[in-house]
Design a protein around this motif. Structure first.
Motif, PDB file in Angstrom:
ATOM      1  N   THR A   1       0.842  -1.190   0.000  1.00 30.86           N
ATOM      2  CA  THR A   1       0.000   0.000   0.000  1.00 30.86           C
ATOM      3  C   THR A   1       0.882   1.245   0.000  1.00 30.86           C
ATOM      4  OG1 THR A   1      -0.053  -0.122   2.390  1.00 30.86           O
ATOM      5  CG2 THR A   1      -1.886  -1.145   1.215  1.00 30.86           C
TER       6      THR A   1
ATOM      7  N   ASP B   1       1.032   3.841   1.877  1.00 32.55           N
ATOM      8  CA  ASP B   1       1.620   4.273   3.143  1.00 32.55           C
ATOM      9  C   ASP B   1       2.736   3.327   3.585  1.00 32.55           C
ATOM     10  OD1 ASP B   1      -0.505   2.543   3.295  1.00 32.55           O
ATOM     11  OD2 ASP B   1      -0.988   3.006   5.383  1.00 32.55           O
ATOM     12  N   ARG B   2       2.568   2.025   3.276  1.00 32.57           N
ATOM     13  CA  ARG B   2       3.643   1.074   3.595  1.00 32.57           C
ATOM     14  C   ARG B   2       4.898   1.384   2.763  1.00 32.57           C
ATOM     15  NH1 ARG B   2       3.357  -1.110   8.252  1.00 32.57           N
ATOM     16  NH2 ARG B   2       1.149  -1.176   8.769  1.00 32.57           N
TER      17      ARG B   2
ATOM     18  N   SER C   1       1.613  -9.214   3.001  1.00 29.55           N
ATOM     19  CA  SER C   1       1.139  -8.147   3.885  1.00 29.55           C
ATOM     20  C   SER C   1      -0.377  -7.968   3.864  1.00 29.55           C
ATOM     21  CB  SER C   1       1.795  -6.823   3.470  1.00 29.55           C
ATOM     22  OG  SER C   1       3.163  -7.001   3.291  1.00 29.55           O
ATOM     23  N   TYR C   2      -1.092  -9.005   3.443  1.00 26.26           N
ATOM     24  CA  TYR C   2      -2.552  -8.850   3.315  1.00 26.26           C
ATOM     25  C   TYR C   2      -3.175  -8.416   4.629  1.00 26.26           C
ATOM     26  CZ  TYR C   2      -2.116 -11.133  -1.195  1.00 26.26           C
ATOM     27  OH  TYR C   2      -1.777 -11.419  -2.481  1.00 26.26           O
TER      28      TYR C   2
ATOM     29  N   LYS D   1      -2.067  -6.545   6.923  1.00 24.75           N
ATOM     30  CA  LYS D   1      -1.711  -5.231   7.449  1.00 24.75           C
ATOM     31  C   LYS D   1      -2.806  -4.199   7.230  1.00 24.75           C
ATOM     32  CE  LYS D   1       3.234  -6.034   7.091  1.00 24.75           C
ATOM     33  NZ  LYS D   1       4.489  -5.670   6.428  1.00 24.75           N
ATOM     34  N   SER D   2      -3.506  -4.304   6.115  1.00 25.86           N
ATOM     35  CA  SER D   2      -4.574  -3.326   5.899  1.00 25.86           C
ATOM     36  C   SER D   2      -5.925  -3.867   6.364  1.00 25.86           C
ATOM     37  CB  SER D   2      -4.622  -2.924   4.422  1.00 25.86           C
ATOM     38  OG  SER D   2      -4.628  -4.077   3.620  1.00 25.86           O
TER      39      SER D   2
ATOM     40  N   SER E   1      -2.928   0.204   9.480  1.00 22.50           N
ATOM     41  CA  SER E   1      -2.248   1.108   8.557  1.00 22.50           C
ATOM     42  C   SER E   1      -1.389   2.131   9.287  1.00 22.50           C
ATOM     43  CB  SER E   1      -3.257   1.805   7.646  1.00 22.50           C
ATOM     44  OG  SER E   1      -4.217   2.453   8.455  1.00 22.50           O
TER      45      SER E   1
ATOM     46  N   ASN F   1     -11.122  -4.591   9.778  1.00 21.53           N
ATOM     47  CA  ASN F   1     -11.793  -3.362   9.322  1.00 21.53           C
ATOM     48  C   ASN F   1     -13.112  -3.661   8.645  1.00 21.53           C
ATOM     49  OD1 ASN F   1      -9.815  -1.478  10.036  1.00 21.53           O
ATOM     50  ND2 ASN F   1      -8.581  -2.119   8.285  1.00 21.53           N
TER      51      ASN F   1
END
Lengths: 332, 568, 559
Positions: A46, A48-49, C145-146, C148-149, C155, C182
Motif C-alpha cells: 500500500t 503508506d507502507r 502483507s494482506y 496489514k490493511s 495502517s 476493518n
C-alpha cells in the motif's frame, strides 16, 4: 620524486577516482525507473507502507543528500530508522543491505575470500600455463607445437567462460565424477576440501585466460630472443636453458607482469560467471544479486571495493615494474 | 691470402668458409647466389689471426663480415649453413657438438659487440653479468672469488670506479664504461681470440679513442688474437696489424695495414679509402661573411638561448647561453659529442623545443613568440633532414606524397604543379622520377635520405638543418650524400646548419663551425681556423681523438692524444 | 533466483529471494511419479536452489505455507494439497480454521494443547500476536502483507519495537487469539496460514535483523547451520509432535538446502542422479534444454514432475488510454489473439494451456466459460468487424514487456496476432524486470499494453480477482495494470470478500469473473505450467492442484 610522495600522490588519485565511481553509481541508480523500496515493501504494497519503507531506507531524500549521507557513513557510521527498530552501521560504514540484513563491510569480508581463492589460484595457474606454453611456442616457432598452441589460444580467448565451465562440470563432475560440481569450502574449515572444490574452476579460468598469456609471452619472447644481450649471453658460453630462463624470461616477464596485475585486480573484484556456474558465493554473485534486487548499498559498496582492487592492482603493477625493471623508477 | 704459418697453429684460422641462408621470401641481397632455396652470402673466405695480432675485417654493411664473425662462435641463426673449416688453436669448430662450442664461447673466444647499451641485459647489474661469464666456465670458484675477479677485470679495462660500476645496472653507466665492462667480460676467461664487432661505432669519438687504446693494450698484455670487424678506416689505421677487405661475401684483398693504406691493390679498397672524409682538408665553401653581416637579416639566429628540461632527477640544462648566427647561404657546422646539446639547438630553431630564455629567430621571425600564419611562414623557411630516414618518412605514403606534403601545407600549388615540383626535386637529388610512386621500404638507406633531402628542400627554404644526416649510412653512401648536399647548397644557396659528431665531415663541408660541450658553445669560428688551430682544450682533445686513415700519421696522433689525455 | 522467463509475473514475485512464493491452481497430470506413497521415516534430503539467500524470518518471508518456511515454522492454519483435489485450508497450530463473528469482522482461534518450540518452551497466543506485530516494523517489511490493511489500526501501526501493541489483536488467555478486522473478510483462514502468523517468542527476538537465521522452531525441523548463500541444514525438532500436525509428515532426518545452484547445473545434476543427487530435488523450474532432455529419456522422464495449469498469463490493455478506452477495441483484441502461437513461443504445450477465464483452474468455485470464442489461433474476421464497429482505426500501441528472451518471443506472437486485424501497429518496449514493474504499478500509467502474469498467494478466487481488477489497485504499487475501474465490479468484489459462507463467496467471485471479462480489460492468454526434477530416491514428490509447486512438507526419502 621520492617514493613516499609517489605513494601519496597515487593514494590521492585513488580517493578521487573512488569518489567519482561512487557518485556515478548513485547517479546511474537514480536514473533507473525502478524503486528499491517497493522490493522490500511486501505484497500487497500500500502507498503508506511504501512511504514507510522509503523513509526507513532513506530513499525519501534527494539523491545528493543520500550520497552525502553515504559518504558521511564512512567517517561517522550510520543509523537506519529510529527507535527500537533502528539498525546501526559503525564507521567506516559502506552501507547496509536490508535484503541480507548485513552491513556491506561484513558482506564483503564474507564474500571476498571466496573470490580471492578462485582468482588467485586461477591466476597463478594461468600465469604458469600461459608463460610456459608461450615460451615453448616461441622457442619452437613455426613447429607443430607452436601452431597447435596458437590455434588453441585463439580458441581459449574466444571461448565463453560459462560454457567452458558447464562443459567442465558435465565432463569431470557428472560423467567422470572426479571432482565436486560446485560449492566452496573455506580454507580454514578444510584445506583439502578447499583445494578439491577449487580445482575445476581454477582449471577452467586458467585455460581461458592462459591463452592471452601464451600469445603475449610468445610475442615478447620472440622479440627478446632477438635482442643483443641474448647474443651476448650466448657468446659468454651460457647454456641455452640459462639464456632463456634467466636472461630472456626476466625481460619477458616485465610486460607480462603488467597485464597479469591488471587481470588479477579485475578478477579479484568478482568472477561473476565462474562463481555462478560453480555455485560459489563470491563478490561477483553478490554484485549480480545486488543488481537484480536493486540493492543500492551493496551495489555501490561492492563496486567501490572492486574499483579499489583494480586501482590497487595498478599501483602494485607500477611498483613491481620498478622492481622488475631497474630502468623504471617509481614516479619516474 | 695468408700463407700457412709454420710453428704453432694460429689462434684462429678460417679456410674456404661458405655461409648460406635458407631463403625466407625473396632475398635480393646484392651478390647473393641463389641455389635451390638457399642464398650464399659468404663465398669461400680464408684468413688467420695470430696471437698478439689484430686482424681488421673491413667492409660495408651486407658484405658478410659480421656473419663470418658469428660463424666463428657457432652462433649463426638456425636457417644458416656454414661449410669449410674454422680452427681455433688448431681445433675444428665448424660442425663441433653444441657442448664443445659452448665451452669455447666466452672461454677461448671472447666477444665485444657494437652497441654496449644493448649488449648487456638491462635487468641485471653489470657485475652480475661478468660474474656469470666467469661462473659459466669456472663454476668451481666461490662467489667471493668471482666478485673479486670482476673488480680486477674492471680495473684492468680502465674503469675508474670498478666497484660502483659492478653494482650498476647498464642504464646507470655511460657508453664508454659499458663497452669497457663488455670487454672485461670478454677477457674474463683469458681468451685466445677476441672478436670485436664494430666495438666503437656507437661511441663518441673521445670515448672511441680510449676503447681502441684499450684493445691495443690488451692485445699486447694478454697476447690475445683480435678479430676486429669495422667499416671505419680510421679505426683500422689506428689498431690493426693486418687488414682483410670484404666485398659482397668475398675477401678481395688482405695485406698488412701500412701496406694496404700505402698501396691499395684492389679497386674496392681504393674506393673505400677514397670515400673517407679526412680531417684537416680545407673546405672550399664560400668565404665566411664579413663583419657587416649584422646589418642584413640572418637566416637563423640564437641569442643567448637557454633550454632546460625538467626530469625525475631535477633540472638539466641542455643548451646553456648559446648565441649563434647563420648568415644567408652560409654552411655552418655544429659539432659535439652525444649529450652536448647539438640536436636540441636544431630543434629549438625549428620551434620543436621551446626556449627557457633567450631568443630564436628564423629569417627574422622569433619562433618563440610567433603564432599562426607568422609561425607557419617561419616554418616554411626551414627544411629538416634527420639521421634516420627510415623513421622520418611515413611508411604508408609514397615517396612522391612525402615530398609533396610540405607543398600542400605551405603553398597553394595545385596537384599537377606539385607533381612537377616533386619530379624536379627528385631530379635534383639524383633519383629516378619513377621512384615517386614507390614506398620508403622499397628504397635503400641512401635513396631514402635523398628523398628526405628533397622533401626538406621542397619549399625552397632559407635554412636547412641537417641533423647527423649520414651517420646511419655506409661510408661510400655517406660520401655521396655529403657531395649531394654540398652541390645543392652551392646551386640553391640556402643556409645550412650541419649537425654532426664527425669532425672530418664537418671539416670537409662547412665554412664555419661551432663546438658544443655540455650545452655550451666552447669555440666557434671559420672551420679552417677552429680545426686547424683550435683554441679550446676540448676542441683539441676532440680533434686528437679522431683516428685518421693513415697508419703513420695515426700512430703520431695517438701519441699526442695520450699526452693530451694525461695532461687534462 | 530469477523466474523462468515465461512467468513474467507482476511485481510481487520479482523481488523475492525465494522462489517458493506464490502459486496457482494446478491439476497434476503428465507425471508418473506425481503420486503419494506411505511416508518413510529417515534419510537425508537435499534441496537444490538457485536462490542465494534463504530467509526464515516469518515477517519478511513470502514463502508459501507448503514450502521451506513451513518445515520450521507452523502458523495458525496450513494447506492440504493433493494432486487430485482442490487445496484445502486446514488447522495447524489452531484447533480449527477460525470462528467468524460480527459478520466476518472478528475471527477467533484456539491453540492446540502441548505445542512447544524446539527449546521446550510452550507456544502461546501472545507469541502469535507478537509475530504479527513485528511484521509491521519497517525493517521487517517485505513479506506477505494482506493482514496489514485488514486489521483494525494496522495502517498506522509501526511494530512492537517502540513498546506499542496492536490493540485489534486480543489474547484473552494463552490459548486464545482474537483478530478484529476493518471489514468482513471471508478468506481470513487463508490469511492466517501466512508467515506472519507463525509464533515468535519475544524473549528470542533480541536482534530482529538476524532473527531469521535461527528462529524459534515450531515445525518438525529446526535450523542447525546456515551459511548464507551456501547452504542451510535442518534437523529434527525433538519437541514437535506428529499428533498435533496434519500438514507435515516429517520424513527425512535432515534436510539440506544447497543455495546458489545454477539452474542448468542443478537440472543436469538431477538428471545424472548420481550420489547425493538421488536424494535431491530442484526448487527451480527445469530450463528448456534439460526439460527436452528429460522428456526424451524415460529413465529421467519419470522423475520429471509437471504441474497442471497454473499462473495466468494475460495481456493488459490500459482501459484509460486512447482507443483502448473503447470496449469494442478490447474485445476485438480478445478475438484476434493467437493462443497457439503464444504457447509455442512460451515453450510448447509443456509450458501451459490456453486460458479464457480470470480465475485459474483449481481455485474453488471456478466456472469455465469463453466469452470470445476465437479457436486455437484467433478469429480475425470477428476482430475486424468489432474494430470497425468501434469506429477506431489506425491504432499505434506500445507493448511493455520484460527483456527476457521468452517474454520477447511471447510479445512478438501477440504483436503478430493483433496486427492481423489491420490498422493496428504494435511497438514492443522491452524493459528490465524491476523497471517494468515500476512502470506498470507506479505513476500515471503511461503505456498501452503490458504482458503480465499472475499467481494468487492463496487459493481463493479473491487472490485472482481483487489485486488485478479492484479500482483501489490502480497505481501506487497495485497490480491493476489494465487500470480497470468499474464501480459495479468493485461492489461485487467487496461483497464477495466479506462473504463468510464459502459457497456463496465462490458464486460471487465467478460472477465477478464474467462481469470483468464482459468489459475485456485483459486478454487471458495461457495458464502456465511448472516442471520440476527430483532424484530417484525422492518420494511423495507431488504438485497439488494449487499451487504449481511441490509440497515440501510431505516429501520423503526412500531407504
Amino acid at each position: 620524486m621520492t617514493f613516499a610522495r609517489f605513494v601519496l600522490s597515487r593514494l590521492a588519485g585513488m580517493v578521487i577516482v573512488l569518489l567519482a565511481i561512487a557518485l556515478i553509481s548513485y547517479l546511474i541508480f537514480y536514473l533507473l525507473p525502478a524503486n528499491p523500496a517497493q522490493l522490500s515493501c511486501g505484497r500487497p504494497c500500500t502507498p503508506d507502507r511504501l512511504a514507510q519503507a522509503e523513509a526507513f531506507m532513506g530513499l525519501d531524500k534527494p539523491w545528493w543528500a543520500q550520497f552525502l549521507t553515504f559518504l558521511g557513513g564512512f567517517f561517522v557510521g550510520r543509523t537506519f530508522g529510529v527507535g527500537g527498530t533502528a539498525i546501526h552501521c559503525d564507521a567506516p560504514c559502506f552501507g547496509y543491505s536490508f535484503r541480507l540484513s548485513e552491513s556491506v563491510t561484513q558482506l564483503i569480508a564474507e564474500r571476498a575470500p571466496v573470490t580471492f581463492s578462485i582468482a588467485i589460484g586461477a591466476a597463478v595457474l594461468w600465469l604458469l600455463l600461459g608463460v610456459s606454453t608461450g615460451v615453448a611456442s616461441a622457442l619452437r616457432r613455426g613447429s607443430l607445437i607452436d601452431r597447435s598452441l596458437t590455434t588453441l589460444s585463439v580458441a581459449g580467448v574466444s571461448a565463453p567462460a560459462y560454457l567452458v565451465g558447464l562443459l567442465g562440470i558435465f565432463l569431470f563432475g557428472f560423467t567422470l565424477n572426479m571432482v565436486p560440481v560446485g560449492g566452496y569450502v573455506p580454507l580454514t574449515q578444510s584445506p583439502v576440501q578447499w583445494l578439491w572444490h577449487l580445482i575445476l574452476p581454477w582449471i577452467v579460468l586458467a585455460l581461458l585466460n592462459a591463452a592471452i598469456y601464451t600469445r603475449l609471452t610468445r610475442g615478447e619472447m620472440l622479440e627478446v630472443m632477438g635482442e643483443d644481450y641474448i647474443r651476448t649471453a650466448r657468446a659468454k658460453g651460457l647454456r641455452e636453458g640459462r639464456v632463456v630462463g634467466r636472461h630472456a624470461l626476466r625481460n619477458v616477464l616485465i610486460p607480462v607482469a603488467t597485464v597479469f596485475g591488471l587481470d588479477l585486480g579485475s578478477l579479484l573484484g568478482g568472477a561473476i560467471l565462474t562463481e555462478k556456474v560453480f555455485a560459489m558465493q563470491g563478490l561477483g554473485s553478490l554484485l549480480l544479486d545486488a543488481v537484480g534486487n536493486l540493492d543500492l548499498q551493496v551495489l555501490v559498496g561492492v563496486t567501490l571495493f572492486s574499483a579499489f582492487l583494480i586501482i590497487l592492482a595498478n599501483v602494485v603493477v607500477d611498483i613491481s615494474y620498478g622492481l622488475l625493471d631497474p630502468r623504471v623508477k617509481a614516479g619516474g | 691470402m695468408t700463407a700457412p704459418t709454420p710453428g704453432p697453429a694460429p689462434a684462429l684460422a678460417v679456410h674456404d668458409l661458405r655461409i648460406a641462408f635458407a631463403r625466407e621470401g625473396a632475398d635480393t641481397r646484392p651478390g647473393a647466389v641463389g641455389d635451390g632455396g638457399v642464398t650464399e652470402v659468404v663465398h669461400g673466405v680464408d684468413f688467420a689471426v695470430e696471437r698478439g695480432r689484430v686482424l681488421a675485417l673491413v667492409g660495408e654493411s651486407g658484405s658478410g663480415k659480421s656473419v663470418t664473425a658469428m660463424s666463428v662462435l657457432g652462433l649463426l641463426p638456425g636457417t644458416a649453413r656454414a661449410t669449410g673449416r674454422i680452427e681455433i688453436d688448431g681445433a675444428e669448430v665448424l660442425g663441433a657438438p653444441e657442448e664443445t662450442l659452448r665451452a669455447l664461447r666466452g672461454r677461448a673466444v671472447g666477444t665485444v659487440f657494437q652497441e654496449p647499451s644493448s649488449a648487456l641485459n638491462p635487468v641485471f647489474t653489470v657485475g652480475d653479468q661478468i660474474v656469470e661469464a666467469i661462473w659459466a666456465h669456472h663454476p668451481e670458484t666461490t662467489p667471493a672469488q668471482r666478485r673479486q675477479r670482476v673488480v680486477e677485470l674492471l680495473e684492468a679495462v680502465g674503469v675508474a670506479d670498478p666497484r660502483r660500476i659492478a653494482r650498476s645496472y647498464p642504464h646507470q653507466a655511460s657508453g664508454g664504461q659499458l663497452q669497457r665492462a663488455v670487454i672485461a667480460m670478454a677477457i674474463s676467461n683469458d681468451p685466445t681470440l677476441l672478436i670485436a664487432d664494430e666495438p666503437t661505432t656507437a661511441l663518441d669519438v673521445t670515448v672511441q679513442a680510449g676503447i681502441l687504446e684499450l684493445l691495443r693494450d690488451l692485445t699486447r698484455r694478454l697476447d690475445t688474437a683480435v678479430l676486429l670487424i669495422t667499416h671505419d678506416m680510421g679505426v683500422v689505421a689506428d689498431v690493426a696489424d693486418e687488414v682483410a677487405v670484404m666485398e659482397q661475401g668475398s675477401i678481395v684483398e688482405t695485406a698488412p695495414t701500412r701496406q694496404l693504406f700505402a698501396a691499395p691493390r684492389h679497386a674496392y679498397t681504393r674506393s673505400l679509402l677514397g670515400a673517407v672524409p679526412e680531417l684537416g682538408v680545407r673546405s672550399r665553401g664560400p668565404v665566411p661573411a664579413d663583419e657587416d653581416a649584422g646589418t642584413t637579416t640572418a637566416a637563423a639566429e640564437l641569442v643567448d638561448a637557454v633550454v632546460t628540461f625538467r626530469g625525475s632527477s631535477g633540472t638539466t640544462t641542455a643548451v646553456d647561453h648559446v648565441s649563434l648566427r647563420i648568415e644567408p647561404g652560409e654552411f655552418v657546422g655544429l659539432v659535439g659529442e652525444s649529450g652536448s646539446g647539438k640536436s636540441t639547438i636544431g630543434r629549438t630553431l625549428s620551434g620543436l623545443v621551446p626556449l627557457t630564455s633567450g631568443r630564436a629567430l628564423l629569417a627574422g621571425i622569433d619562433v618563440g613568440t610567433a603564432r599562426g600564419s607568422t609561425l607557419r611562414r617561419a616554418r616554411s623557411e626551414l627544411g629538416l633532414v634527420f639521421q634516420d630516414p627510415a623513421s622520418s618518412l611515413n611508411p604508408r605514403h609514397t615517396v612522391g606524397r612525402s615530398i609533396a606534403d610540405p607543398l600542400r601545407l605551405h603553398t597553394d600549388l595545385d596537384q599537377p604543379a606539385r607533381r612537377a615540383r616533386v619530379l624536379e626535386l627528385l631530379d635534383a637529388v639524383r633519383l629516378a622520377p619513377a621512384l615517386a610512386d614507390r614506398y620508403p621500404h622499397e628504397l635503400s638507406g641512401g635513396q631514402r635520405q635523398r628523398v628526405a633531402i628533397a622533401r626538406a628542400l621542397s619549399c625552397r627554404p632559407t635554412l636547412l638543418i641537417a641533423d647527423e644526416p649520414t651517420s646511419a649510412l655506409d661510408v661510400s653512401v655517406q660520401q655521396q650524400i655529403l657531395e649531394l648536399l654540398r652541390r645543392l647548397q652551392a646551386e640553391l644557396g640556402f643556409a645550412c646548419l650541419f649537425i654532426s659528431h664527425d669532425l672530418a665531415v664537418v671539416g670537409e663541408l662547412t665554412t664555419r663551425v661551432g663546438v658544443l660541450r655540455a650545452g655550451r658553445l666552447v669555440e666557434q669560428g671559420p672551420t679552417a681556423t677552429v680545426l686547424g688551430d683550435p683554441q679550446d682544450a676540448y676542441t683539441r682533445r676532440l680533434l686528437a681523438a679522431v683516428p685518421v686513415p693513415d697508419p703513420e700519421r695515426q700512430a703520431e696522433r695517438r701519441r699526442r692524444w695520450r699526452e693530451l689525455a694525461e695532461t687534462s | 533466483m530469477k523466474k523462468p522467463p515465461r512467468a513474467l509475473r507482476v511485481l510481487g514475485v520479482v523481488a523475492a529471494g525465494l522462489l517458493l512464493v506464490s502459486g496457482c491452481n494446478a491439476n497434476p497430470s503428465q507425471s508418473s511419479s506425481n503420486q503419494t506413497t506411505a511416508a518413510t521415516k529417515g534419510g537425508d534430503l537435499t534441496i537444490l536452489t538457485s536462490s542465494t539467500q534463504l530467509n526464515f524470518d516469518p515477517a519478511k518471508s513470502q514463502s508459501l505455507a507448503i514450502t521451506s518456511l513451513g518445515l520450521v515454522l507452523r502458523r495458525l492454519t496450513s494447506w492440504e494439497t493433493s494432486p487430485n483435489a482442490p487445496t484445502k485450508v486446514i488447522p495447524d497450530l489452531a484447533t480449527d480454521t477460525g470462528r467468524p463473528s460480527d459478520g466476518g469482522r472478528t475471527w477467533t482461534y484456539t491453540l492446540k494443547d502441548g505445542l512447544k518450540y524446539d527449546d521446550g518452551t510452550p507456544i502461546t497466543s501472545e507469541d502469535i500476536k507478537y509475530g504479527v506485530e513485528r511484521s509491521f516494523a519497517p525493517q521487517l517489511s517485505g513479506g506477505l502483507s494482506y493482514h496489514k490493511s485488514l486489521l483494525v489500526g494496522g495502517s498506522s501501526y509501526g511494530g512492537p519495537y517502540d513498546g506499542k501493541q496492536l490493540s485489534s489483536i486480543e489474547t484473552p488467555n494463552d490459548k486464545t487469539i482474537v483478530f478484529h478486522l476493518n471489514a468482513p473478510y471471508g478468506d481470513w483462514p487463508w490469511i492466517v496460514s501466512m508467515g506472519a502468523f507463525a509464533p515468535v517468542p519475544k524473549a528470542k527476538d533480541t536482534n530482529p535483523a538476524t532473527y531469521g537465521n535461527d528462529p524459534a522452531a515450531s515445525g518438525p525441523y529446526k535450523i542447525d547451520k546456515l551459511q548464507q548463500g551456501v547452504s542451510l541444514t535442518m534437523s529434527r525438532n525433538p519437541n514437535w509432535s506428529q499428533a498435533t500436525d496434519q500438514a507435515r509428515t516429517a520424513g527425512p532426518d535432515t534436510i539440506t538446502f544447497k543455495m546458489g545452484q545454477d539452474e542448468t547445473v542443478q537440472a543436469q545434476a538431477l538428471i545424472s542422479d548420481s550420489g547425493a543427487n538421488a536424494t535431491s530435488f530442484g526448487a527451480d523450474f527445469v530450463p528448456a534444454a534439460q526439460l527436452a532432455q528429460a522428456q526424451g529419456n524415460p529413465q529421467v522422464g519419470n522423475r520429471l514432475v509437471t504441474s497442471a495449469d497454473g499462473a495466468l498469463n494475460f495481456l493488459s490493455m490500459n482501459t484509460q488510454r486512447g482507443a483502448l478506452k473503447n470496449v469494442k477495441v478490447r474485445q476485438a483484441f480478445n478475438y484476434a489473439i493467437d493462443r497457439k502461437a503464444f504457447i509455442t513461443a512460451s515453450g510448447g504445450s509443456v509450458s501451459g494451456d490456453p486460458a479464457t477465464t480470470l480465475i485459474t483452474p483449481g481455485i474453488p468455485g471456478r466456472q469455465v466459460y469463453d466469452d470470445y470464442p476465437a479457436g486455437d489461433d484467433g478469429d480475425v474476421a470477428k476482430a475486424k468487424q468489432l474494430l470497425s464497429e468501434s469506429g477506431q482505426s489506425n491504432l499505434k500501441l506500445t507493448l511493455l514487456v520484460s527483456n527476457q528472451p521468452i517474454a520477447l518471443a511471447q510479445a512478438q506472437a501477440i504483436q503478430q496476432a493483433l496486427q492481423r486485424i489491420g490498422g493496428v501497429t504494435i511497438t514492443l518496449r522491452p524493459l528490465d524486470d524491476n523497471a517494468l514493474s515500476s512502470a506498470v504499478t507506479q505513476g500515471n500509467g503511461d503505456y498501452d499494453l503490458y504482458l503480465g502474469s499472475w499467481q494468487p498467494d492463496f487459493p481463493s478466487a479473491n487472490g485472482n480477482i481483487q489485486p488485478l481488477f479492484d479500482s483501489s489497485q490502480i497505481g501506487n504499487g497495485g497490480y491493476n495494470t489494465s487500470r480497470y475501474d468499474n464501480a459495479k465490479v468493485d461492489a461485487l468484489i467487496k461483497q464477495a470478500t466479506g462473504e463468510v459462507d464459502q459457497t456463496k463467496a465462490e458464486a460471487l467471485w465467478a460472477e465477478a469473473d464474467k462481469a470483468i471479462m464482459a468489459d475485456a480489460p485483459v486478454v487471458p492468454l495461457s495458464y502456465a505450467k511448472n516442471s520440476f526434477l527430483h532424484g530417484s530416491k525422492v518420494q511423495n514428490f507431488f504438485i497439488g492442484e494449487f499451487p504449481a509447486y511441490p509440497n515440501y512438507l510431505r516429501v520423503t526419502v526412500s531407504r
